[in-house]
Design an enzyme around this catalytic site. Structure first.
Site, mmCIF file in Angstrom:
data_model
loop_
_atom_site.group_PDB
_atom_site.id
_atom_site.type_symbol
_atom_site.label_atom_id
_atom_site.label_comp_id
_atom_site.label_asym_id
_atom_site.label_seq_id
_atom_site.Cartn_x
_atom_site.Cartn_y
_atom_site.Cartn_z
ATOM 1 N N HIS A 12 0.962 -1.009 -0.078
ATOM 2 C CA HIS A 12 0.012 0.126 -0.019
ATOM 3 C C HIS A 12 0.806 1.160 -0.015
ATOM 4 O O HIS A 12 2.060 1.142 0.250
ATOM 5 C CB HIS A 12 -0.837 -0.032 1.173
ATOM 6 C CG HIS A 12 -0.288 0.061 2.638
ATOM 7 N ND1 HIS A 12 0.275 1.301 2.943
ATOM 8 C CD2 HIS A 12 0.110 -0.827 3.621
ATOM 9 C CE1 HIS A 12 0.953 1.053 4.414
ATOM 10 N NE2 HIS A 12 0.787 -0.334 4.567
ATOM 11 N N GLU A 92 -2.015 -7.134 7.453
ATOM 12 C CA GLU A 92 -0.613 -6.833 8.107
ATOM 13 C C GLU A 92 -0.341 -7.736 9.438
ATOM 14 O O GLU A 92 -1.534 -8.169 9.839
ATOM 15 C CB GLU A 92 -0.225 -5.525 8.366
ATOM 16 C CG GLU A 92 1.052 -4.927 8.878
ATOM 17 C CD GLU A 92 2.230 -5.348 7.979
ATOM 18 O OE1 GLU A 92 2.440 -6.788 7.888
ATOM 19 O OE2 GLU A 92 2.807 -4.736 7.784
#
Length: 195
Positions: A12, A92
């Site tokens: 990202h 994550e």
């Protein structure tokens, strides 16, 4: 998993917490303006690459910053922005009580945790969080299910774990791997390259 499946791994774009060096983990922090430009750069890079992605699977972590990254990437590729799936297994690593803390403050806040992480980076687990070993248990089944070229918008920890698993990198060294937000990692069991 057919061999070799190719994964285009996109971390990202930048968030304000990235810029501050604040542990983010699974906290849902949005992209900042630079992060949006990085995502657009990555979409253009895929559009201009000499690769056929017409049958590729597009998937993102379900956190907002990765879904926004994927929408921007797809828009820049000339594709429908929302035509992708999400998978919670590629979120994550969860940093537990470290989430929201500045990297520079951790030696004061959690000196024991810092010491233990240095001693065993792959297996160390923050309070209320998960270790990279836990993360690996999450992503291996996801990788093994892949049956075609996949474009994934995900996180730095996932990028490191993918390389560790697919390329056989010593797990205690994966935390040292670079995770740029303005490049795409093309990875398979045959090797890797940056776009």
């Amino acid at each position: 998993m057919p061999d070799p499946v190719v994964i285009y791994c996109i971390r990202h774009g930048q968030t304000d917490w990235n810029a501050e060096q604040r542990y983010q983990g699974q906290a849902d922090i949005p992209l900042n303006d630079l992060g949006r430009r990085q995502a657009a750069r990555n979409g253009l890079a895929l559009r201009e690459a000499d690769v056929d992605l017409s049958e590729a699977h597009f998937v993102a972590s379900p956190l907002g910053r990765t879904m926004e990254t994927m929408r921007i990437v797809r828009r820049e590729m000339g594709l429908k922005p929302d035509d992708f799936s999400t998978d919670p297994r590629i979120r994550e690593v969860h940093y537990g009580h470290w989430e929201g803390q500045l990297l520079t403050d951790l030696p004061k806040i959690d000196p024991e945790g810092m010491k233990n992480r240095v001693a065993d980076p792959f297996n160390w687990c923050p309070k209320d969080g998960e270790s990279y070993a836990d993360l690996m248990e999450r992503i291996i089944p996801w990788v093994e299910e892949l049956d075609r070229t996949t474009v994934v918008a995900t996180h730095g920890g996932i990028s490191r774990a993918l390389r560790g698993y697919l390329l056989g990198i010593d797990m205690n060294n994966i935390l040292e791997l670079e995770v740029p937000q303005d490049q795409i990692l093309r990875i398979s069991t045959e090797g890797m390259a940056w776009l």
